[in-house]
Design an enzyme around this catalytic site. Structure first.
Site, PDB file in Angstrom:
ATOM      1  N   LYS A 104     108.312  56.002  61.748  1.00  0.00           N
ATOM      2  CA  LYS A 104     109.272  56.848  62.472  1.00  0.00           C
ATOM      3  C   LYS A 104     110.667  56.343  62.171  1.00  0.00           C
ATOM      4  O   LYS A 104     110.855  55.162  61.861  1.00  0.00           O
ATOM      5  CB  LYS A 104     109.018  56.752  63.982  1.00  0.00           C
ATOM      6  CG  LYS A 104     109.488  57.964  64.756  1.00  0.00           C
ATOM      7  CD  LYS A 104     108.490  59.105  64.613  1.00  0.00           C
ATOM      8  CE  LYS A 104     108.904  60.332  65.361  1.00  0.00           C
ATOM      9  NZ  LYS A 104     107.819  61.339  65.348  1.00  0.00           N
ATOM     10  N   GLY A 215     106.456  76.620  77.663  1.00  0.00           N
ATOM     11  CA  GLY A 215     107.323  76.336  76.518  1.00  0.00           C
ATOM     12  C   GLY A 215     107.150  77.437  75.499  1.00  0.00           C
ATOM     13  O   GLY A 215     106.023  77.756  75.095  1.00  0.00           O
ATOM     14  N   GLY A 217     108.947  77.759  72.401  1.00  0.00           N
ATOM     15  CA  GLY A 217     109.739  77.399  71.221  1.00  0.00           C
ATOM     16  C   GLY A 217     108.867  77.473  69.982  1.00  0.00           C
ATOM     17  O   GLY A 217     107.945  78.288  69.905  1.00  0.00           O
ATOM     18  N   ASN A 218     109.125  76.573  69.031  1.00  0.00           N
ATOM     19  CA  ASN A 218     108.392  76.595  67.766  1.00  0.00           C
ATOM     20  C   ASN A 218     106.883  76.508  67.998  1.00  0.00           C
ATOM     21  O   ASN A 218     106.109  77.336  67.512  1.00  0.00           O
ATOM     22  CB  ASN A 218     108.885  75.427  66.900  1.00  0.00           C
ATOM     23  CG  ASN A 218     108.256  75.461  65.518  1.00  0.00           C
ATOM     24  OD1 ASN A 218     107.146  75.951  65.346  1.00  0.00           O
ATOM     25  ND2 ASN A 218     108.950  74.963  64.532  1.00  0.00           N
ATOM     26  N   ALA A 219     106.459  75.522  68.782  1.00  0.00           N
ATOM     27  CA  ALA A 219     105.015  75.340  69.002  1.00  0.00           C
ATOM     28  C   ALA A 219     104.456  76.456  69.898  1.00  0.00           C
ATOM     29  O   ALA A 219     103.499  77.147  69.533  1.00  0.00           O
ATOM     30  CB  ALA A 219     104.763  73.961  69.614  1.00  0.00           C
ATOM     31  N   GLY A 220     105.047  76.643  71.088  1.00  0.00           N
ATOM     32  CA  GLY A 220     104.482  77.554  72.094  1.00  0.00           C
ATOM     33  C   GLY A 220     104.488  79.024  71.707  1.00  0.00           C
ATOM     34  O   GLY A 220     103.497  79.731  71.926  1.00  0.00           O
TER      35      GLY A 220
HETATM   36  P1  NAD Z   1     111.334  73.764  70.818  1.00  0.00           P
HETATM   37  O1  NAD Z   1     112.619  73.137  71.143  1.00  0.00           O
HETATM   38  O2  NAD Z   1     111.243  74.737  69.696  1.00  0.00           O
HETATM   39  O3  NAD Z   1     110.749  74.529  72.115  1.00  0.00           O
HETATM   40  C1  NAD Z   1     110.673  73.960  73.359  1.00  0.00           C
HETATM   41  C2  NAD Z   1     110.450  75.077  74.380  1.00  0.00           C
HETATM   42  O4  NAD Z   1     110.270  74.501  75.658  1.00  0.00           O
HETATM   43  C3  NAD Z   1     111.624  76.055  74.496  1.00  0.00           C
HETATM   44  O5  NAD Z   1     111.115  77.358  74.655  1.00  0.00           O
HETATM   45  C4  NAD Z   1     112.300  75.620  75.793  1.00  0.00           C
HETATM   46  O6  NAD Z   1     112.963  76.693  76.424  1.00  0.00           O
HETATM   47  C5  NAD Z   1     111.088  75.193  76.578  1.00  0.00           C
HETATM   48  N1  NAD Z   1     111.406  74.337  77.714  1.00  0.00           N
HETATM   49  C6  NAD Z   1     112.337  73.371  77.815  1.00  0.00           C
HETATM   50  N2  NAD Z   1     112.328  72.853  79.033  1.00  0.00           N
HETATM   51  C7  NAD Z   1     111.364  73.500  79.722  1.00  0.00           C
HETATM   52  C8  NAD Z   1     110.863  73.416  81.028  1.00  0.00           C
HETATM   53  N3  NAD Z   1     111.383  72.552  81.903  1.00  0.00           N
HETATM   54  N4  NAD Z   1     109.860  74.240  81.391  1.00  0.00           N
HETATM   55  C9  NAD Z   1     109.340  75.131  80.513  1.00  0.00           C
HETATM   56  N5  NAD Z   1     109.777  75.250  79.273  1.00  0.00           N
HETATM   57  C10 NAD Z   1     110.771  74.448  78.875  1.00  0.00           C
HETATM   58  O7  NAD Z   1     110.306  72.564  70.615  1.00  0.00           O
HETATM   59  P2  NAD Z   1     108.910  72.569  69.848  1.00  0.00           P
HETATM   60  O8  NAD Z   1     109.157  72.194  68.433  1.00  0.00           O
HETATM   61  O9  NAD Z   1     108.165  73.818  70.163  1.00  0.00           O
HETATM   62  O10 NAD Z   1     108.210  71.312  70.539  1.00  0.00           O
HETATM   63  C11 NAD Z   1     107.617  71.410  71.814  1.00  0.00           C
HETATM   64  C12 NAD Z   1     106.724  70.207  72.032  1.00  0.00           C
HETATM   65  O11 NAD Z   1     105.763  70.160  70.983  1.00  0.00           O
HETATM   66  C13 NAD Z   1     107.453  68.859  72.002  1.00  0.00           C
HETATM   67  O12 NAD Z   1     106.816  67.970  72.887  1.00  0.00           O
HETATM   68  C14 NAD Z   1     107.245  68.388  70.593  1.00  0.00           C
HETATM   69  O13 NAD Z   1     107.322  66.986  70.499  1.00  0.00           O
HETATM   70  C15 NAD Z   1     105.841  68.891  70.353  1.00  0.00           C
HETATM   71  N6  NAD Z   1     105.541  68.979  68.943  1.00  0.00           N
HETATM   72  C16 NAD Z   1     106.165  69.908  68.152  1.00  0.00           C
HETATM   73  C17 NAD Z   1     105.877  69.929  66.802  1.00  0.00           C
HETATM   74  C18 NAD Z   1     106.521  70.952  65.890  1.00  0.00           C
HETATM   75  O14 NAD Z   1     106.184  70.954  64.704  1.00  0.00           O
HETATM   76  N7  NAD Z   1     107.380  71.838  66.371  1.00  0.00           N
HETATM   77  C19 NAD Z   1     104.973  69.002  66.249  1.00  0.00           C
HETATM   78  C20 NAD Z   1     104.325  68.078  67.091  1.00  0.00           C
HETATM   79  C21 NAD Z   1     104.637  68.077  68.435  1.00  0.00           C
END
Ligand code: NAD
Length: 419
Positions: A104, A215, A217-220
């Site tokens: 990391k 959530g 975002g990218n994942a959700g």
């Molecule tokens: P992102 O920033 O694209 O999305 C995060 C989402 O969570 C957004 O929709 C935001 O509005 C929402 N959010 C923030 N605070 C909130 C709350 N209090 N209640 C409800 N929703 C809330 O991030 P991401 O890339 O989707 O990552 C989300 C999680 O997945 C993180 O824990 C990240 O470490 C994990 N993750 C992501 C990836 C990836 O490739 N994107 C890989 C491994 C792990």
């Protein structure tokens, strides 16, 4: 709640080492990183000033292959956090049986205060500072919090200048023209989808099971769309502004459009607004935390009604919540597996770069689904055979694989001394 990731990682490894009755030297090797680098990162501001911020790159383990892990730019990055995250990456890559170790990196800075030119200056300077420690067969960075493909392209370009030849396999998460892989943007969601479908079948959940995703975002957002296409009903969704519920199922594509136009899922018409806490307690079969760490504490764990939790986010359940959920017989697919799609496709990108290949989106999707299913089946086997909760079993399986690689190396070293 903020979680001390380093402490959690070390506790989990200690527990796994007890379960596996590991030797002292192997334990020591697991709880301290192989290589830690702290560097000064000078960058040039738009006013021509030079500023210096601290940066780090940690290779926790290379016992199974080059270290692999993201690079975060955040004002709260500390050496301890980077070491903790590197440790978790070693367990994750081993659990997924990738030919990689764990690493990391990070820079302590708020990138939102930097212009594009300043960001490029910072990223290139960071690359020069850590160049001796990274490389396709040594340590391979990737994106993480506040870094994306454009940062990875800068790292690849700067590294190529340093070594005097193109070396795309030095970093993953690059843009497609720079040697990135198809399927990288949806990899985390696709990986999580694969373990959800397999687990739902094992638990005998209905084919139109109800899902809640926290959530968007990218994942959700990708995950919710994929699960709906699979025939599941997404009955609850949330983002940072609030949560929405529809007992018959939301139209995820339409909710995405609402979010794109109006900025949040809460503006979607014809839905019930619920509090973020009530979202976690909605009547459903599958709950997916895909937002932040530490969102499920003891009270939320007591209120959860789902039978399956798939942790797309890192560390969404506190240790106290975890105990409650396990006691209540709720199946958890832990973050080290449920969020491993991203690092798995990163590994595919690295392999494609090393072999000079380009895999189709279908090839990537098929290999990812197969890797995820294999890891899940292996995890079930360990959890059943040792009567362990899934989270503990995941660490045990990962640590066992790292320990085996360390033992093999030690065997070679002893052979060399003897000859
Ligand atoms: P992102 O920033 O694209 O999305 C995060 C989402 O969570 C957004 O929709 C935001 O509005 C929402 N959010 C923030 N605070 C909130 C709350 N209090 N209640 C409800 N929703 C809330 O991030 P991401 O890339 O989707 O990552 C989300 C999680 O997945 C993180 O824990 C990240 O470490 C994990 N993750 C992501 C990836 C990836 O490739 N994107 C890989 C491994 C792990």
């Amino acid at each position: 709640m903020t979680i001390d990731l380093h402490r959690l990682a070390l506790d989990a490894i200690d527990h796994a080492a007890d379960e596996l009755a590991l030797d002292g030297w192997i334990r020591s090797s697991l709880v301290q990183p192989e290589r830690s680098l702290a560097v000064q990162v000078p960058y040039v501001t738009d006013d021509g000033e030079i500023r210096i911020v601290p940066g780090y790159r940690v290779a926790h383990s290379t016992a199974r292959g080059p270290a692999k892990g993201g690079t975060r730019f955040h004002p709260e990055v500390t050496p301890e956090e980077v070491a903790g995250l590197a440790t978790l990456m070693s367990v994750k890559t081993a659990l997924m049986d990738l030919p990689l170790g764990g690493g990391k990196g990070g820079v302590t800075i708020d990138p939102k205060e930097l212009s594009e030119l300043e960001l490029e200056s910072l990223t290139r300077s960071y690359t020069r500072a850590i160049a001796g420690n990274i490389g396709p067969d040594r340590d391979v960075p990737a994106p993480d919090v506040n870094t994306s493909e454009r940062h990875m392209d800068w790292i690849a370009d700067e590294y190529a200048r340093i070594v005097g030849r193109p070396s795309p396999a030095v970093v993953t998460g690059k843009s497609l023209p720079a040697g990135g892989s198809l399927g990288r943007d949806t990899a985390t969601a696709a990986g999580c989808r694969a373990v959800i479908l397999e687990s739902a079948e094992r638990l005998g959940l209905p084919s139109d099971a109800r899902v809640v995703v926290q959530g968007f975002g990218n994942a959700g957002a990708h995950l919710a769309r994929m699960l709906q296409a699979d025939g599941l009903r997404v009955v609850g969704l949330s983002d940072s502004r609030g949560a929405v519920h529809h007992p018959q199922g939301l139209d995820v594509v339409a909710v995405s459009a609402t979010k794109r136009v109006h900025g949040s899922v809460v503006h979607h018409p014809g839905v019930e607004l619920v509090s973020p806490r009530d979202l976690l307690a909605l009547d459903c079969e599958i709950l997916v935390p895909a937002a932040l760490e530490g969102v499920i504490e003891r009270p939320e764990a007591e209120a959860v009604r789902a039978r399956l939790i798939a942790e797309a986010a890192n560390g969404p359940c506190t240790p106290e919540a975890d105990e409650v959920l396990v006691d209540r017989g709720i199946t958890i697919v832990p973050d080290v597996l449920a969020s491993a799609g991203g690092v798995t496709v990163s590994c595919f990108e690295w392999e494609q770069n090393l072999r000079g290949e380009r895999w189709s989106a279908a090839q990537v999707a098929e290999r990812l689904a197969s890797k995820m299913a294999t890891a899940l089946h292996e995890l079930w086997h360990v959890a059943d055979a040792r009567a362990l909760p899934m989270r503990t079993a995941a660490t045990v399986l990962g640590v066992d694989r790292i320990a085996t690689a360390l033992e093999e190396r030690a065997g070679l070293a002893v052979d060399e001394l003897a000859s």
